[in-house]
Design an enzyme around this catalytic site. Sequence first.
Site, mmCIF file in Angstrom:
data_model
loop_
_atom_site.group_PDB
_atom_site.id
_atom_site.type_symbol
_atom_site.label_atom_id
_atom_site.label_comp_id
_atom_site.label_asym_id
_atom_site.label_seq_id
_atom_site.Cartn_x
_atom_site.Cartn_y
_atom_site.Cartn_z
ATOM 1 N N ASN A 9 11.749 -6.605 -12.082
ATOM 2 C CA ASN A 9 10.932 -6.679 -10.810
ATOM 3 C C ASN A 9 9.921 -7.744 -11.182
ATOM 4 O OD1 ASN A 9 9.535 -6.563 -8.700
ATOM 5 N ND2 ASN A 9 8.881 -4.276 -8.873
ATOM 6 N N ARG A 90 15.085 -6.805 -8.241
ATOM 7 C CA ARG A 90 14.357 -6.517 -6.683
ATOM 8 C C ARG A 90 13.734 -7.729 -5.955
ATOM 9 N NH1 ARG A 90 10.223 -1.491 -6.253
ATOM 10 N NH2 ARG A 90 10.303 -1.719 -3.806
ATOM 11 N N HIS A 179 10.186 -1.364 1.633
ATOM 12 C CA HIS A 179 10.461 -0.070 0.979
ATOM 13 C C HIS A 179 11.844 0.344 1.266
ATOM 14 C CE1 HIS A 179 5.678 0.645 1.241
ATOM 15 N NE2 HIS A 179 5.962 0.354 0.106
ATOM 16 N N ARG A 238 -4.507 -2.467 3.091
ATOM 17 C CA ARG A 238 -4.223 -3.216 4.263
ATOM 18 C C ARG A 238 -4.470 -2.237 5.361
ATOM 19 N NH1 ARG A 238 1.587 -3.260 1.598
ATOM 20 N NH2 ARG A 238 1.666 -4.987 0.188
ATOM 21 N N ASP A 279 -7.911 3.393 -4.597
ATOM 22 C CA ASP A 279 -7.267 4.414 -4.949
ATOM 23 C C ASP A 279 -7.491 5.639 -4.294
ATOM 24 O OD1 ASP A 279 -5.615 4.795 -7.922
ATOM 25 O OD2 ASP A 279 -6.582 6.484 -6.946
ATOM 26 N N GLU A 387 12.945 4.372 -6.502
ATOM 27 C CA GLU A 387 13.579 3.254 -6.067
ATOM 28 C C GLU A 387 14.313 2.523 -7.425
ATOM 29 O OE1 GLU A 387 9.438 2.428 -4.991
ATOM 30 O OE2 GLU A 387 10.298 1.086 -3.653
HETATM 31 P P1 ADP Z 1 2.598 1.547 -4.974
HETATM 32 O O1 ADP Z 1 3.912 1.796 -5.621
HETATM 33 O O2 ADP Z 1 2.312 1.124 -3.535
HETATM 34 O O3 ADP Z 1 1.634 0.772 -5.898
HETATM 35 P P2 ADP Z 1 2.339 4.555 -5.837
HETATM 36 O O4 ADP Z 1 3.539 5.196 -5.003
HETATM 37 O O5 ADP Z 1 2.330 4.409 -6.861
HETATM 38 O O6 ADP Z 1 1.767 2.937 -4.850
HETATM 39 O O7 ADP Z 1 0.778 5.213 -5.158
HETATM 40 C C1 ADP Z 1 -0.557 4.875 -5.552
HETATM 41 C C2 ADP Z 1 -1.401 5.917 -4.696
HETATM 42 O O8 ADP Z 1 -1.042 7.312 -5.207
HETATM 43 C C3 ADP Z 1 -2.665 5.702 -5.203
HETATM 44 O O9 ADP Z 1 -3.603 5.628 -4.134
HETATM 45 C C4 ADP Z 1 -3.264 6.716 -5.994
HETATM 46 O O10 ADP Z 1 -4.262 7.267 -5.870
HETATM 47 C C5 ADP Z 1 -2.177 8.059 -5.953
HETATM 48 N N1 ADP Z 1 -1.462 8.523 -6.805
HETATM 49 C C6 ADP Z 1 -0.801 8.293 -7.765
HETATM 50 N N2 ADP Z 1 -0.413 8.997 -8.788
HETATM 51 C C7 ADP Z 1 -1.312 10.153 -8.434
HETATM 52 C C8 ADP Z 1 -1.409 11.298 -9.005
HETATM 53 N N3 ADP Z 1 -0.932 11.794 -9.956
HETATM 54 N N4 ADP Z 1 -2.369 12.171 -8.548
HETATM 55 C C9 ADP Z 1 -2.668 11.742 -7.263
HETATM 56 N N5 ADP Z 1 -2.718 10.586 -6.749
HETATM 57 C C10 ADP Z 1 -1.892 9.791 -7.153
#
Ligand code: ADP
Length: 413
Positions: A9, A90, A179, A238, A279, A387
């Site tokens: 990726n 990817r 996605h 976003r 986050d 994925e």
């Molecule tokens: P991307 O792949 O789009 O970067 P993710 O699927 O990894 O996103 O999701 C990131 C989001 O999920 C963040 O907002 C984070 O706070 C939340 N997140 C990720 N892991 C955890 C966890 N273990 N507990 C709570 N929230 C989580």
Amino acid sequence: MNEKYLIINAGSSSLKFSLYEIPEVKEIVNGCVEKIGNEDSFYTLKYDDKKEEKVKVIMNHTQAVETMLYELLINNFISDVNEIKGVGHRVLHGGEKYFDSVVIDDEVINDIVDLTKLGPLHHPGNLSGILAMQKAIPHIPQIAVFDTSFHQTINEENYIYPIPYSWYNENGVRKYGFHGTSHKYITETMQQYLDKKDVNLIICHIGSGASMSAIKNGKSCDTTMGLTPLDGLMMGTRSGSIDPSIIEYICKERNLTVSEVTNILNKESGLKGISGVNDFRDVTALAKQGNHNAKLAIKLFEKSIVKYIAQYYFELNGDVDAIIFTAGVGENMSYVREDIVNLISKPMGIKINKEINDNIAKFKQYQSGVITTDDSKIKVMVIPTNEELMILKDTVRLTKKSKDLNKEKKLTK
Ligand code: ADP
């Protein structure tokens, strides 16, 4: 016999990789080269329970690939590059041409170059990764797995925007959706789980990027992201869908260019725009302290998901096998799932099973399951997305196809 495949990726300044062994689908090692092109570039390797970080000046993707292959060799993850049977890349955008993943040849490379206009943030990096891999191991099949392909089954009444039609047929402006590998993975998992091909689903991929899809008879029939990933749901940074007139208005009011505003809509909006943090764990912590804007951001976020659940429920004519939550927030944030189920509980005739919902959150990576009560009319489920596995599957399938084709060519010569 065991075979090894590499999944790549590549972004503009990073290159993530994972080496897998099949048939048992074991990840041998993964890693990431970061800050490519900067003096302070570095890379990490993760294998078994170890994590190593090494500092090295890596000026371009070719050097990143050389470093990765060197590490795979000196650590004996491979004994020879020829042990790698195929490489899966990817790639963000397959436009209208790619319904499926594809073996990369010159035509595919040219198409990825042409599609840079639709994926300007991703394609230059994706392409650099492909070209660097081709240079390093030219004889090994390379496969492109597009994030848009799965949504190419959406029909025109769902992908055409109500703008001049010439913007579509002359400039390619339409909904593409993203996605795709995640939505496809969840669809295939549900086909196995329900033991039928024709599944009807509403999939909520809720991570920092977020998108939903309506799956009809096992195929994507609508999704929330559009020409670009900015459309649809509110996300970490976003905005999702907003009144397009805001752009001209705020350009004039704040003396900004269209590019500046677009950048803000991509990187400074969503949860971050309202609460100051993107986050979901941080937004949650702020909300727990009573911060008004954090609470507001969570409400807006949950409502944007409810809005599309309602839309897709009608799109599927009420015939929904399951609503599925996946990705970072969808898999981990039990209270968000509970809030959403409560918001749709009455019209949809469903109820949260609080104990299961909370437990799935606690033991997340390893658990999927139904979080609604047995008497609910529609199942709501949590399924961790994968994925990489989807990309691996396509890479294995198409590497084999490419080898069979080469054999056929040799025989007909
Ligand atoms: P991307 O792949 O789009 O970067 P993710 O699927 O990894 O996103 O999701 C990131 C989001 O999920 C963040 O907002 C984070 O706070 C939340 N997140 C990720 N892991 C955890 C966890 N273990 N507990 C709570 N929230 C989580």
